[in-house]
Design an enzyme around this catalytic site. Structure first.
Site, PDB file in Angstrom:
ATOM      1  N   LYS A  43      -7.105  15.986  96.101  1.00  0.00           N
ATOM      2  CA  LYS A  43      -8.004  17.807  95.799  1.00  0.00           C
ATOM      3  C   LYS A  43      -6.785  18.738  94.959  1.00  0.00           C
ATOM      4  CE  LYS A  43     -12.328  18.482  97.030  1.00  0.00           C
ATOM      5  NZ  LYS A  43     -13.318  19.456  98.158  1.00  0.00           N
TER       6      LYS A  43
ATOM      7  N   LYS B 187      -0.525  19.069  99.316  1.00  0.00           N
ATOM      8  CA  LYS B 187      -0.079  20.733  98.943  1.00  0.00           C
ATOM      9  C   LYS B 187      -1.770  21.255  99.704  1.00  0.00           C
ATOM     10  CE  LYS B 187       3.813  21.107  98.296  1.00  0.00           C
ATOM     11  NZ  LYS B 187       4.946  22.456  99.266  1.00  0.00           N
TER      12      LYS B 187
ATOM     13  N   SER C 244       5.203  28.738  92.151  1.00  0.00           N
ATOM     14  CA  SER C 244       4.633  28.240  90.490  1.00  0.00           C
ATOM     15  C   SER C 244       4.524  27.001  90.609  1.00  0.00           C
ATOM     16  CB  SER C 244       5.407  28.172  89.700  1.00  0.00           C
ATOM     17  OG  SER C 244       6.257  28.035  90.086  1.00  0.00           O
TER      18      SER C 244
ATOM     19  N   ASN D 185       2.611  23.536  93.592  1.00  0.00           N
ATOM     20  CA  ASN D 185       1.125  22.732  93.919  1.00  0.00           C
ATOM     21  C   ASN D 185       1.120  23.725  95.145  1.00  0.00           C
ATOM     22  OD1 ASN D 185       1.456  20.700  91.892  1.00  0.00           O
ATOM     23  ND2 ASN D 185       2.529  19.241  93.680  1.00  0.00           N
TER      24      ASN D 185
ATOM     25  N   GLY E 199      10.655  20.879 100.864  1.00  0.00           N
ATOM     26  CA  GLY E 199      11.235  22.043 101.993  1.00  0.00           C
ATOM     27  C   GLY E 199      11.181  21.081 103.131  1.00  0.00           C
TER      28      GLY E 199
ATOM     29  N   GLY F 277       8.429  20.276 105.423  1.00  0.00           N
ATOM     30  CA  GLY F 277       7.138  20.325 105.701  1.00  0.00           C
ATOM     31  C   GLY F 277       6.206  19.437 106.012  1.00  0.00           C
TER      32      GLY F 277
ATOM     33  N   ASN G 250       0.655  15.553  89.111  1.00  0.00           N
ATOM     34  CA  ASN G 250       1.127  17.198  88.445  1.00  0.00           C
ATOM     35  C   ASN G 250       1.671  17.035  87.784  1.00  0.00           C
ATOM     36  OD1 ASN G 250      -1.785  18.127  89.318  1.00  0.00           O
ATOM     37  ND2 ASN G 250      -0.581  18.989  91.136  1.00  0.00           N
TER      38      ASN G 250
END
Lengths: 385, 385
Positions: free
Chosen positions: B69, B74, B106, B108, B230, B232, B367
């Site tokens: 999705k 993310k 700005s 995902n 980052g 994550g 994206n």
């Protein structure tokens, strides 16, 4: 290619038999859907024209033959042709496998036949115009084929093909105008039907016990739209739907008369030559004789819809942006019909009403030059939604 | 975002719990493989350098979060963040859902948080630099978010974010530096492990009863390579592999110092600022504090590899051409490591030997602007294989 007179009859059962034959060799490609594309297709502004347009309710499902071996549905027909050939009385015993197979093609059929032949340890001779794009030649050689060059007219290609047959005794495997090819391509239609039924059942289970109204709704595809070039795949898919109640439609580019099947179907006479440079380069071929007999004479295809070049490119962009799949321009043609063809859309609105339809779209292949694609997108950024 | 002190401990079990929480909201994305790409990765000439290179045996598996999705992993962290927030004592009762959530992004994460918030009927405030690309702003608004513009420095963005929090009482949901985000992203790792095990089992069944030697071989992934921005997702995936024996590696672009995590990991000190315009635009971010604690302090990541811009673009082309999937440049970074990084490849050759390794590659998202992509491919056609 096996003698057509020995081919199984053109029925749904023969498609099922073809499926068993090729099962070890081809992928059962995935079916995907997208909430956002289905929502877009169900909006008035999916199209680009004036006010007063149809607002059909469409749930779109995509059969991803771009993920098939060699990147296109053509692998199905080619593997089926070889399996059938191996069963032709006397072919193997007479040394057929040593003499090999031959075709003239510069596209997906060439690569598919090369792979199917190599998988069986059979030589493949591929006649290609000497002006073919170098990556296509390299790809075909990459599958182990013996590439033979010819001039680019159909007369020149056929002359070279005949010469190869005389010299090698190889058997001709045409790209679409043969029952074994048609039955092989049709196997994608059987998978598509089963997969959408399973996905809809899964969705319902996720959503919990349905209401009475929900339970009443249909449980699978209402319609399949497939691209139509030579018509081998379209006629195969039509056979796979015979007796199921699923309607099958053909889709074509309208550019420079590439909508030959549509014009033939509507006038009752097959059109035998096409000369179009549509961006959907897999669909520049006129409809074959045997596909015509299934599509028109037996009326197993319910009709044809055509779309413009700009509509094809717009649908192509959406497939990349929303579905994240690489498809070739020909594959965007049925999606463009669902999104932009007012004749199709008002027909769905009229016939499907409130319930809407589950519409199957065949993504026929994903073999596209990224350089050409890059140019297409950067030159047509203004037509994007 | 829920108070980190209330977050579950950073363990594999907590990743499994996160997976149950977000299951109704996210896709179990497919895992794909490609005979031709695995063969290419196992050839000496996958790389582009001089003679004498490593020849490891790699079987590549791809976790397609580009089909997730919002088109990126993310969504997992964002849905988990919201689910955890709903469970924070007093948040719902105190009107938290009316005050909403806020983030500055700005990319995902902005779209993911917007979707997760809208799905729960919660307002989302997204702080974006006013110079953001119009399609990104439109996409975020399309998910129902309230977009607030700021200047483009981090100080300016944070000031605007603080102002939104003061005015609305919205809760901040950071993009990666929070346990709930890390646990959410890690869920892709659990799926990946299960899916590859199932696919390998399926392959074996197809191939018939294995020999003794085949049965002795491992039954799942040996390694996962993930992109690292980052951190994550990388730290979440590392948690998902803890205790399984699967080694996890981070991958980064080397351009203009975007390999901050690699340099930090090797020197023992986290690098806190990065200023790189690498084509892998999702990886321009320095490694966060909590990801660092998992990746470096707990040594749950075994090492980092970096690749050049040309290698990223070449891997990107191969993903499009061979796998037929649309991925963003950041997703091509771990594939580029497997294909072109000699340090990685000679390590695999040394440690995996004849058996080779099953290598999981995380395709983090899809994206990408088609206009930018078109330019990238048409300007870099010479670097293509």
């Amino acid at each position: 290619m096996a003698d057509p007179s020995t081919s199984p009859p053109l029925t749904r059962e023969s498609v099922a038999a073809a499926r068993e034959l090729i099962k070890p060799f081809v992928h059962r490609t995935p079916v995907i859907s997208s909430t956002s594309l289905s929502a877009l297709a169900s909006e008035v502004d999916a199209g680009s024209g004036p006010e007063g347009k149809a607002k059909p309710k469409l749930r779109l499902w995509f059969k991803c033959e771009n993920f098939q071996k060699v990147g296109a549905f053509k692998a199905r027909g080619a593997f089926h042709a070889i399996e059938r050939l191996k069963k032709e009385p006397g072919w193997l015993e007479g040394g057929g496998a040593q003499r090999g197979v031959v075709t003239h093609s510069s596209g997906n059929h060439a690569q598919a036949l090369s792979l199917a032949a190599r998988t069986n340890g059979i030589p493949a001779h591929i006649v290609m115009p000497s002006i073919s794009a170098p990556p296509k030649i390299a790809a075909t050689k990459g599958y182990g084929a013996h590439v033979v060059f010819s001039g680019s007219t159909s007369v020149e290609r056929e002359a070279v093909t005949m010469k190869v047959i005389e010299e090698t005794g190889a058997r001709l495997v045409p790209p679409y105008d043969h029952p074994d090819i048609i039955l092989g391509q049709g196997t994608l239609g059987l998978e598509f039907q089963e997969q959408v039924e399973a996905l809809i059942a899964e969705e319902r289970e996720k959503a919990g016990a349905g209401t009475g109204a929900e339970k009443k709704k249909k449980k699978g595809l209402d319609v399949i739209i497939a691209p139509c070039g030579g018509g081998g795949m379209l006629s195969g898919v039509a056979l796979s739907c015979e007796g199921t109640g699923i309607r099958v439609f053909g889709s074509e580019p309208s550019f420079q008369g590439a909508d030959d099947a549509k014009r033939g179907y509507e006038s009752g006479t097959r059109i035998e030559t096409v000369s179009s440079l549509t961006v959907a380069d897999g669909l520049r071929t006129p409809l074959g004789r045997i596909p015509w007999s299934v599509i028109y004479e037996r009326r197993l295809v319910s009709g044809f819809y055509s779309v413009s070049e700009a509509e094809i490119i717009r649908a192509l962009r959406l497939a990349y942006e929303r579905l994240k799949v690489v498809i070739e321009p020909s594959s965007a043609v049925p999606l463009a019909v669902a999104l932009y063809n007012e004749d199709f859309r008002s027909m769905v609105e009229r016939e499907a009403g409130e319930d809407g339809w589950d519409v199957g779209i065949v993504f026929s292949g994903g073999n596209v030059s990224l350089d050409a694609l890059g140019k297409l997108f950067s030159e047509n950024s203004e037509v994007a939604k």
